[in-house]
Design an enzyme around this catalytic site. Structure first.
Site, mmCIF file in Angstrom:
data_model
loop_
_atom_site.group_PDB
_atom_site.id
_atom_site.type_symbol
_atom_site.label_atom_id
_atom_site.label_comp_id
_atom_site.label_asym_id
_atom_site.label_seq_id
_atom_site.Cartn_x
_atom_site.Cartn_y
_atom_site.Cartn_z
ATOM 1 N NE ARG A 207 -2.702 -1.191 3.507
ATOM 2 C CZ ARG A 207 -3.082 -2.345 4.072
ATOM 3 N NH1 ARG A 207 -3.860 -3.183 3.420
ATOM 4 N NH2 ARG A 207 -2.715 -2.666 5.282
ATOM 5 C CG PHE A 222 -11.479 -6.791 -5.569
ATOM 6 C CD1 PHE A 222 -12.590 -7.635 -5.559
ATOM 7 C CD2 PHE A 222 -10.756 -6.641 -6.741
ATOM 8 C CE1 PHE A 222 -12.954 -8.331 -6.709
ATOM 9 C CE2 PHE A 222 -11.111 -7.330 -7.892
ATOM 10 C CZ PHE A 222 -12.203 -8.181 -7.888
ATOM 11 C CG ASP A 243 -15.572 -4.228 -1.386
ATOM 12 O OD1 ASP A 243 -14.366 -4.465 -1.211
ATOM 13 O OD2 ASP A 243 -16.473 -5.018 -1.031
ATOM 14 C CB SER A 244 -19.407 -6.921 -3.967
ATOM 15 O OG SER A 244 -18.577 -7.659 -3.108
ATOM 16 C CB ALA A 271 -14.730 -6.064 -8.999
ATOM 17 C CG ASP A 291 -5.830 -6.643 -2.298
ATOM 18 O OD1 ASP A 291 -5.359 -7.787 -2.502
ATOM 19 O OD2 ASP A 291 -5.926 -6.144 -1.164
ATOM 20 C CB CYS A 331 -4.265 -13.181 -0.844
ATOM 21 S SG CYS A 331 -6.052 -13.101 -1.016
HETATM 22 N N1 SAH Z 1 -7.622 -4.237 -0.478
HETATM 23 C C1 SAH Z 1 -8.108 -4.550 0.836
HETATM 24 C C2 SAH Z 1 -8.503 -5.988 1.024
HETATM 25 C C3 SAH Z 1 -9.483 -6.537 0.011
HETATM 26 S S1 SAH Z 1 -10.336 -7.943 0.569
HETATM 27 C C4 SAH Z 1 -7.067 -4.138 1.888
HETATM 28 O O1 SAH Z 1 -5.880 -3.970 1.566
HETATM 29 O O2 SAH Z 1 -7.443 -3.989 3.055
HETATM 30 C C5 SAH Z 1 -11.384 -8.314 -0.736
HETATM 31 C C6 SAH Z 1 -12.601 -7.428 -0.882
HETATM 32 O O3 SAH Z 1 -13.225 -7.809 -2.090
HETATM 33 C C7 SAH Z 1 -13.675 -7.552 0.205
HETATM 34 O O4 SAH Z 1 -13.924 -6.289 0.733
HETATM 35 C C8 SAH Z 1 -14.923 -8.070 -0.537
HETATM 36 O O5 SAH Z 1 -16.119 -7.438 -0.095
HETATM 37 C C9 SAH Z 1 -14.628 -7.674 -1.952
HETATM 38 N N2 SAH Z 1 -15.233 -8.497 -3.003
HETATM 39 C C10 SAH Z 1 -15.320 -9.841 -3.083
HETATM 40 N N3 SAH Z 1 -15.866 -10.212 -4.260
HETATM 41 C C11 SAH Z 1 -16.102 -9.081 -4.962
HETATM 42 C C12 SAH Z 1 -16.640 -8.794 -6.246
HETATM 43 N N4 SAH Z 1 -17.016 -9.778 -7.084
HETATM 44 N N5 SAH Z 1 -16.731 -7.518 -6.628
HETATM 45 C C13 SAH Z 1 -16.339 -6.512 -5.812
HETATM 46 N N6 SAH Z 1 -15.824 -6.724 -4.599
HETATM 47 C C14 SAH Z 1 -15.705 -7.989 -4.165
#
Ligand code: SAH
Length: 388
Positions: A207, A222, A243-244, A271, A291, A331
């Site tokens: 980050r 995400f 984000d979803s 997304a 991410d 991840c």
């Molecule tokens: N970047 C963040 C962590 C991301 S975790 C950090 O550094 O703290 C993954 C995220 O993706 C979660 O918030 C989840 O709600 C979201 N997510 C999962 N599937 C998704 C989709 N299809 N579209 C959008 N967001 C999604």
């Protein structure tokens, strides 16, 4: 006399090669004792050292100590935890949220401990480890002087060990919300309810790196609680956080407010759909972060996951402005480094863009990745740049 486990040559070789897990099928004599520490011997009665014993688990033994003469007691745990703390003594002064113990990566199999300012959140993910709960809590308090310790033992893995799943206060008090600082950016951690132990600490250094490079129009896909978006917002003109989860974005907005950022917009959407929509309408971004969550939760899901990763990266690449930068991560443990890079090459080939590979980013120093224990490494990141 401690109870003894006997293991096959294969099991013994695994430990000799630096991997602490010995599976049920490699245990020829099972200890009669309940979960705890047991002595492990090979089929010629040679002592291999101590292991944590989990009677109900497929991972029956987790080796922790080569020296058979050493006692596995409170002092032993204290030494392990002191060493883990010493490894992090160089952590930046402006970071007060980091992983103190990264399980096998710190010689403490199945134990996670994250530090959020003056509080600790632990996860105890095996029966053998759970047997030392009191010793571990005492040692953690001794080493860190934490004001409170919360156990986020609500993880599915505990069921495989025959353990209860719950969230439990182990010491003192732990607030519902903790404001932490990460290289000048503040954000709220939710230790009781947030994902993992309350935040994604493993991307901290990435980050920061992406934040340094951010400019122009930025997209954080995400976004969760907006942790990348916050680092982007300091340098970019505007940031779009996708984000979803609407709830996650509410928290992201609170975090932005905490930092005084007014240049972040939030979109609650899938997304894949939203990136396609942005692409269709000809939008372009100078800085993009992808991410996603672990699409491959197990090996059997890898093929489907690869498609997901490729699709999202292909869209990300197409959305880059000329000279735009994309930080993309995975991840999923099952998506290995070579597969991750191959997936990016394929996405780049299909994107019709000339994409440069700039930097490989991975886990920070507080998430040690041990070469002989592949499971300790799971986070991969690539910094890419659109050349055209
Ligand atoms: N970047 C963040 C962590 C991301 S975790 C950090 O550094 O703290 C993954 C995220 O993706 C979660 O918030 C989840 O709600 C979201 N997510 C999962 N599937 C998704 C989709 N299809 N579209 C959008 N967001 C999604």
């Amino acid at each position: 006399m401690a109870d003894t486990a006997r293991v096959t040559n294969k099991g013994a070789r695994r430990w000799a090669g630096g991997h602490p897990w010995i599976y049920r099928s490699d245990v020829t004599e099972r200890p009669g004792s309940p979960a705890g520490a047991v002595m492990v011997e090979d089929n010629r009665n040679r002592k291999l050292g101590w292991a944590l014993w989990s009677p109900a688990s497929e991972i029956s033994l987790r080796m922790i100590e080569r020296d058979p003469e050493v006692a596995i007691d409170g002092a032993w745990w204290r030494t392990q935890i002191e060493r883990a703390a010493a490894r992090r003594s160089g952590m930046h002064a402006n970071v007060n949220a980091y992983r103190l113990i990264h399980g096998e990566g710190d010689g403490c199999p199945s134990l996670i401990c994250d530090r959020y300012d003056r509080w600790l959140v632990v996860q105890m993910m095996s029966a053998g480890l759970e047997a030392f709960r009191n010793e571990i809590v005492a040692a953690l308090l001794d080493v860190t002087k934490a004001e409170g310790i919360l156990a986020r033992n609500d993880v599915p893995l505990r069921s495989k060990e025959g353990l209860e799943r719950n969230t439990e206060l182990l010491h003192g008090d732990v607030p519902r919300e903790i404001v932490v600082e990460e290289y000048g950016v503040k954000f709220i951690v939710a230790p009781w309810s947030g994902q993992k132990t309350g935040a994604f600490l493993d991307q901290r250094e990435n980050r920061r790196r992406v934040g340094e490079l951010a400019r122009g129009r930025a997209l954080d896909c995400f976004s969760y609680h907006g942790s990348f978006a916050l680092h982007l917002a300091a340098k970019a003109d505007e940031v779009l956080a996708v984000d979803s989860s609407g709830q996650a974005l509410v928290r992201a907005a609170e975090n932005a407010k905490l930092n005084g950022f007014e240049n972040i917009r939030y979109v609650e959407a899938d997304a894949f759909d939203h990136l396609r929509e942005l692409e269709r309408t000809g939008e372009r971004f100078d800085t993009i972060v992808l991410d996603p969550p672990a699409f491959a939760k197990s090996k059997t899901h890898l093929a489907g996951a690869l498609r997901g990763y490729k699709d999202v990266n292909l869209l990300g690449m197409k959305l880059l402005a000329r000279g735009g930068r994309l930080y993309t991560a995975s991840c999923s443990f099952h998506l290995t480094k070579p597969l991750f890079l191959e997936m990016l090459q394929e996405a780049a080939a299909e994107s019709g863009r000339t994409i440069a590979f700039r930097e490989f980013l991975g886990q920070p120093l507080d998430h040690p990745e041990i070469l002989s224990i592949p499971e300790t490494g799971y986070l991969k990141g690539a910094l890419l740049e659109a050349m055209d």
